[in-house]
Design a protein around this motif. Structure first.
Motif, PDB file in Angstrom:
ATOM      1  N   CYS A  86      36.808  25.216  53.749  1.00 23.43           N
ATOM      2  CA  CYS A  86      37.896  25.651  52.877  1.00 23.43           C
ATOM      3  C   CYS A  86      37.439  25.755  51.425  1.00 23.43           C
ATOM      4  CB  CYS A  86      39.067  24.685  52.986  1.00 23.43           C
ATOM      5  SG  CYS A  86      38.662  23.004  52.482  1.00 23.43           S
ATOM      6  N   ASP A  87      38.145  26.598  50.670  1.00 30.18           N
ATOM      7  CA  ASP A  87      37.888  26.712  49.232  1.00 30.18           C
ATOM      8  C   ASP A  87      39.165  26.345  48.481  1.00 30.18           C
ATOM      9  OD1 ASP A  87      39.555  28.901  49.534  1.00 30.18           O
ATOM     10  OD2 ASP A  87      37.977  30.384  49.231  1.00 30.18           O
ATOM     11  N   LEU A  88      39.112  26.397  47.167  1.00 30.39           N
ATOM     12  CA  LEU A  88      40.252  25.984  46.362  1.00 30.39           C
ATOM     13  C   LEU A  88      41.465  26.875  46.581  1.00 30.39           C
ATOM     14  CD1 LEU A  88      38.417  25.136  43.011  1.00 30.39           C
ATOM     15  CD2 LEU A  88      39.580  23.517  44.528  1.00 30.39           C
ATOM     16  N   ASN A  89      41.246  28.163  46.751  1.00 31.54           N
ATOM     17  CA  ASN A  89      42.364  29.070  46.989  1.00 31.54           C
ATOM     18  C   ASN A  89      43.103  28.688  48.268  1.00 31.54           C
ATOM     19  OD1 ASN A  89      43.804  31.785  46.531  1.00 31.54           O
ATOM     20  ND2 ASN A  89      42.999  32.019  48.608  1.00 31.54           N
ATOM     21  N   GLU A  90      42.376  28.382  49.326  1.00 29.55           N
ATOM     22  CA  GLU A  90      43.001  28.023  50.600  1.00 29.55           C
ATOM     23  C   GLU A  90      43.829  26.748  50.464  1.00 29.55           C
ATOM     24  OE1 GLU A  90      41.698  27.043  55.236  1.00 29.55           O
ATOM     25  OE2 GLU A  90      40.209  27.734  53.770  1.00 29.55           O
ATOM     26  N   VAL A 201      42.259  29.164  39.608  1.00 26.69           N
ATOM     27  CA  VAL A 201      41.978  28.360  40.800  1.00 26.69           C
ATOM     28  C   VAL A 201      42.167  29.207  42.052  1.00 26.69           C
ATOM     29  CG1 VAL A 201      42.694  26.348  42.153  1.00 26.69           C
ATOM     30  CG2 VAL A 201      42.635  26.211  39.655  1.00 26.69           C
ATOM     31  N   THR A 202      43.205  30.019  42.064  1.00 26.06           N
ATOM     32  CA  THR A 202      43.530  30.836  43.234  1.00 26.06           C
ATOM     33  C   THR A 202      43.137  32.298  42.994  1.00 26.06           C
ATOM     34  OG1 THR A 202      45.744  31.412  42.453  1.00 26.06           O
ATOM     35  CG2 THR A 202      45.507  29.331  43.639  1.00 26.06           C
ATOM     36  N   GLU A 203      43.165  33.071  44.073  1.00 30.73           N
ATOM     37  CA  GLU A 203      42.923  34.503  43.939  1.00 30.73           C
ATOM     38  C   GLU A 203      44.011  35.149  43.086  1.00 30.73           C
ATOM     39  OE1 GLU A 203      42.553  36.147  47.832  1.00 30.73           O
ATOM     40  OE2 GLU A 203      40.680  35.109  48.278  1.00 30.73           O
ATOM     41  N   GLU A 204      45.231  34.636  43.196  1.00 29.04           N
ATOM     42  CA  GLU A 204      46.320  35.175  42.387  1.00 29.04           C
ATOM     43  C   GLU A 204      46.086  34.879  40.908  1.00 29.04           C
ATOM     44  OE1 GLU A 204      50.155  35.482  40.333  1.00 29.04           O
ATOM     45  OE2 GLU A 204      48.996  33.645  40.649  1.00 29.04           O
ATOM     46  N   ASP A 205      45.567  33.686  40.592  1.00 31.14           N
ATOM     47  CA  ASP A 205      45.192  33.373  39.208  1.00 31.14           C
ATOM     48  C   ASP A 205      44.158  34.369  38.694  1.00 31.14           C
ATOM     49  OD1 ASP A 205      46.787  31.094  38.997  1.00 31.14           O
ATOM     50  OD2 ASP A 205      45.198  29.755  39.704  1.00 31.14           O
ATOM     51  N   THR A 206      43.146  34.620  39.511  1.00 31.57           N
ATOM     52  CA  THR A 206      42.075  35.537  39.118  1.00 31.57           C
ATOM     53  C   THR A 206      42.625  36.921  38.835  1.00 31.57           C
ATOM     54  OG1 THR A 206      40.511  34.286  40.487  1.00 31.57           O
ATOM     55  CG2 THR A 206      39.849  36.492  39.806  1.00 31.57           C
ATOM     56  N   GLY A 236      26.381  35.937  43.018  1.00 27.67           N
ATOM     57  CA  GLY A 236      27.169  34.993  43.806  1.00 27.67           C
ATOM     58  C   GLY A 236      28.604  34.836  43.380  1.00 27.67           C
ATOM     59  N   CYS A 237      29.269  35.931  42.995  1.00 31.63           N
ATOM     60  CA  CYS A 237      30.673  35.829  42.573  1.00 31.63           C
ATOM     61  C   CYS A 237      31.616  35.636  43.767  1.00 31.63           C
ATOM     62  CB  CYS A 237      31.070  37.057  41.761  1.00 31.63           C
ATOM     63  SG  CYS A 237      30.144  37.204  40.209  1.00 31.63           S
ATOM     64  N   SER A 238      31.270  36.209  44.913  1.00 33.89           N
ATOM     65  CA  SER A 238      31.945  35.924  46.184  1.00 33.89           C
ATOM     66  C   SER A 238      33.448  36.170  46.154  1.00 33.89           C
ATOM     67  CB  SER A 238      31.663  34.472  46.609  1.00 33.89           C
ATOM     68  OG  SER A 238      32.064  34.250  47.939  1.00 33.89           O
ATOM     69  N   PHE A 239      33.848  37.360  45.717  1.00 35.09           N
ATOM     70  CA  PHE A 239      35.253  37.729  45.762  1.00 35.09           C
ATOM     71  C   PHE A 239      35.520  38.569  47.017  1.00 35.09           C
ATOM     72  CE2 PHE A 239      34.820  37.472  40.992  1.00 35.09           C
ATOM     73  CZ  PHE A 239      35.560  36.301  40.876  1.00 35.09           C
ATOM     74  N   PRO A 240      36.728  38.502  47.568  1.00 32.57           N
ATOM     75  CA  PRO A 240      37.066  39.385  48.692  1.00 32.57           C
ATOM     76  C   PRO A 240      37.043  40.841  48.260  1.00 32.57           C
ATOM     77  CG  PRO A 240      39.022  38.235  47.891  1.00 32.57           C
ATOM     78  CD  PRO A 240      37.839  37.607  47.201  1.00 32.57           C
ATOM     79  N   ASP A 241      36.985  41.734  49.241  1.00 31.34           N
ATOM     80  CA  ASP A 241      36.788  43.162  49.001  1.00 31.34           C
ATOM     81  C   ASP A 241      37.685  43.709  47.902  1.00 31.34           C
ATOM     82  OD1 ASP A 241      37.234  46.034  49.199  1.00 31.34           O
ATOM     83  OD2 ASP A 241      36.039  45.974  51.023  1.00 31.34           O
ATOM     84  N   TRP A 242      38.996  43.553  48.033  1.00 29.32           N
ATOM     85  CA  TRP A 242      39.931  44.166  47.078  1.00 29.32           C
ATOM     86  C   TRP A 242      39.727  43.621  45.669  1.00 29.32           C
ATOM     87  CZ3 TRP A 242      43.450  41.208  44.339  1.00 29.32           C
ATOM     88  CH2 TRP A 242      43.611  39.886  44.777  1.00 29.32           C
ATOM     89  N   PHE A 247      37.250  43.531  40.089  1.00 30.61           N
ATOM     90  CA  PHE A 247      36.459  42.709  39.176  1.00 30.61           C
ATOM     91  C   PHE A 247      35.298  43.507  38.584  1.00 30.61           C
ATOM     92  CE2 PHE A 247      32.804  39.670  38.844  1.00 30.61           C
ATOM     93  CZ  PHE A 247      33.246  39.006  37.712  1.00 30.61           C
ATOM     94  N   VAL A 248      34.539  44.188  39.430  1.00 34.21           N
ATOM     95  CA  VAL A 248      33.391  44.967  38.954  1.00 34.21           C
ATOM     96  C   VAL A 248      33.860  46.077  38.011  1.00 34.21           C
ATOM     97  CG1 VAL A 248      31.517  46.486  39.664  1.00 34.21           C
ATOM     98  CG2 VAL A 248      31.978  44.410  40.962  1.00 34.21           C
ATOM     99  N   ARG A 249      34.969  46.721  38.353  1.00 34.64           N
ATOM    100  CA  ARG A 249      35.495  47.788  37.494  1.00 34.64           C
ATOM    101  C   ARG A 249      35.964  47.241  36.144  1.00 34.64           C
ATOM    102  NH1 ARG A 249      36.992  50.343  34.026  1.00 34.64           N
ATOM    103  NH2 ARG A 249      38.187  52.284  33.973  1.00 34.64           N
ATOM    104  N   THR A 250      36.646  46.094  36.157  1.00 34.56           N
ATOM    105  CA  THR A 250      37.177  45.537  34.906  1.00 34.56           C
ATOM    106  C   THR A 250      36.059  45.102  33.976  1.00 34.56           C
ATOM    107  OG1 THR A 250      39.199  44.778  36.012  1.00 34.56           O
ATOM    108  CG2 THR A 250      38.645  43.744  33.912  1.00 34.56           C
ATOM    109  N   LEU A 251      35.078  44.361  34.503  1.00 29.29           N
ATOM    110  CA  LEU A 251      34.010  43.887  33.636  1.00 29.29           C
ATOM    111  C   LEU A 251      33.091  45.024  33.208  1.00 29.29           C
ATOM    112  CD1 LEU A 251      32.820  40.353  34.709  1.00 29.29           C
ATOM    113  CD2 LEU A 251      34.671  41.052  33.237  1.00 29.29           C
TER     114      LEU A 251
END
Length: 474
Positions: A86-90, A201-206, A236-242, A247-251
């Protein structure tokens, strides 16, 4: 639930570009291009959680997983509701779904992180040892990357500057372009560990942080100019596909398809997600075939060392030219106002701005005059502190500084706010003893030299505007 090893073994000597079985048709990673760009000090690493491998009770594990296990225990989340890795988001999602208050997550996590010191992960130390990297963007909320820089570049003495993007606090931005940074900088784009919900902490936070980063008023403009104009190395940013695409587009701060953009991605999740990998390759992104960020950093460090010239003093240990960072804010004041100047300096620096003033009171002389004049030419903003002390002092070295600044301003377009006078006590407008050139400008009145958030933002924008318009001074 045990904190078993999450990551596949990656031997220290194994080349990071070795492709996994069944992928022999893939092109090998272009090390030559990356190392050439690194050597030119153009590459900006985007550092993710996969590099944070820590030792807990003699066993190596991802810091993310260790914190997730401890957070689940602290919040009372049943183990059977979580996956083995598990990760923090889960954990956070499971806690909220069971009726927990989201605001409780952040102070609990902060307490867990601070309950035991952690050794700096070796991958971060190797990355920090590559002194051609001047700016790092961190996607994690911990301080380990800054600690790695301090260990590798200053033998433990504080060297790295850390800036943080916040959805609530005053905006922080780089003091200048990457080329002008005199010390390594770490920019934490998803917040820094705190007791409040101001870090991701969560994907929603990100997602919320990424949304805020796109705001015209909230975006750190100098940082995003640099991200747009320099090659990016995602590690090693390890974000899900969407989220990874967003993320890549924003940065990157520009469309992904134009061929002039240079991006390198080393990520297990990208490597195993065929759809995401194909999308990024279609957008002219170089993807490491192995997708192992730990082995990649080790190999990058080894190859960089092999190409490096014979050892000499590290760039970070050399003093900045003329005793001041290029583009810093110059504070000028009478000696009686030194405490107020130091207070102003501290507040501006806490907002991410570089500030210079004479701390040592070196006696004036020919060489000192030349150095101060060079600093006045190299600064982006000149802030004279106006006070009753200064008005009464008919002689003083600060008056030379004022004359040099006025002379420089006379050669500038009037729209450039180079000189920004600041009144720090009850000095009345147009008082004698103060140059008329200062009273002719918009003077700010900051009792005890405490600037307003609005002034800090205006100063940051003025610095950025000047650096975009004016060539760097030699």
């Amino acid at each position: 639930m045990s904190e078993s090893e999450m990551m596949p073994a990656s031997g220290e000597g194994r080349a990071a570009s070795a492709a996994p079985a069944g992928s022999s048709s893939e092109e090998p990673f272009d090390w030559d291009e990356l190392l050439l760009l690194v050597g030119e000090q153009k590459v900006i690493p985007i550092v993710g959680k996969e590099l944070l491998v820590v030792s807990i009770d003699g066993r190596e594990t991802l810091l993310e997983h260790h914190l997730a296990v401890r957070l689940a225990e602290a919040l009372g989340v049943a183990r059977e509701r979580l996956s083995a890795q598990c990760d923090l988001n889960e954990v956070a999602v499971a806690y909220v779904e069971s009726g927990g208050r989201p605001a409780k997550i952040y102070p609990r996590l902060k307490a867990i992180v601070e309950e035991r010191p952690l050794a700096v992960p070796e991958p971060l130390r190797k990355l920090a040892a590559i002194t051609d990297f001047k700016l790092f963007v961190s996607t994690t909320f911990d301080s380990l990357l800054a600690e790695a820089l301090d260990l590798e570049r200053r033998a433990g003495a504080a060297a790295a500057r850390t800036l943080t993007f916040s959805t609530h606090s005053a905006l922080q931005d780089l003091p200048c372009e990457v080329a002008g940074l005199a010390a390594p900088h770490v920019f934490q784009v998803f917040g820094r560990l705190s007791a409040s919900a101001d870090y991701a902490v969560t994907e929603e936070d990100t997602l919320e942080f990424l949304h805020a980063l796109q705001s015209e008023t909230r975006q750190p403009k100098i940082l995003f100019d640099e991200l747009k104009n320099n090659p990016l190395l995602f590690l090693g940013c390890s974000f899900p596909d969407w989220l990874a695409r967003f993320f890549v587009r924003t940065l990157g701060n520009k469309r992904l398809l134009p061929p002039e953009g240079v991006r390198f991605v080393v990520d297990r999740r990208v490597r195993s997600d065929l759809s995401l990998a194909l999308f990024l390759r279609h957008c002219k992104t170089e993807i490491d075939p192995a997708g192992d960020p730990l082995a990649f950093v080790s190999e990058l460090h080894r190859r960089w060392q092999e190409r490096r010239p014979a050892a000499g003093p590290e760039e970070d240990r050399r003093p900045a030219a003329a005793g001041m960072k290029l583009g810093a804010i110059f504070l000028s004041f009478a000696s009686e106002d030194r405490d107020a100047a130091r207070s102003l300096k501290d507040m501006l620096e806490s907002a991410g701005l570089d500030v210079w003033f004479d701390e040592k009171s070196i006696p004036p002389g020919a060489s000192w005059d030349l150095e101060i004049q060079a600093n006045v030419r190299r600064c982006s903003l000149f802030l004279p502190l106006l006070s009753q002390h200064a008005a009464r002092r008919l002689e003083g070295y600060f008056r030379r500084e004022w004359r040099w600044a006025i002379a420089r301003a006379e050669g500038m377009d009037e729209s450039l706010p180079f000189i920004q006078p600041i009144v720090i006590d009850d000095l009345q407008p147009s008082s004698s003893g103060i140059p008329n050139a200062f009273w002719d400008r918009q003077c700010r009145r900051f009792p005890m030299a405490r600037p307003t958030p609005e002034f800090i933002e205006q100063a940051r924008e003025a610095i950025r505007s000047m650096r975009l318009r004016e060539p760097a001074h030699p």
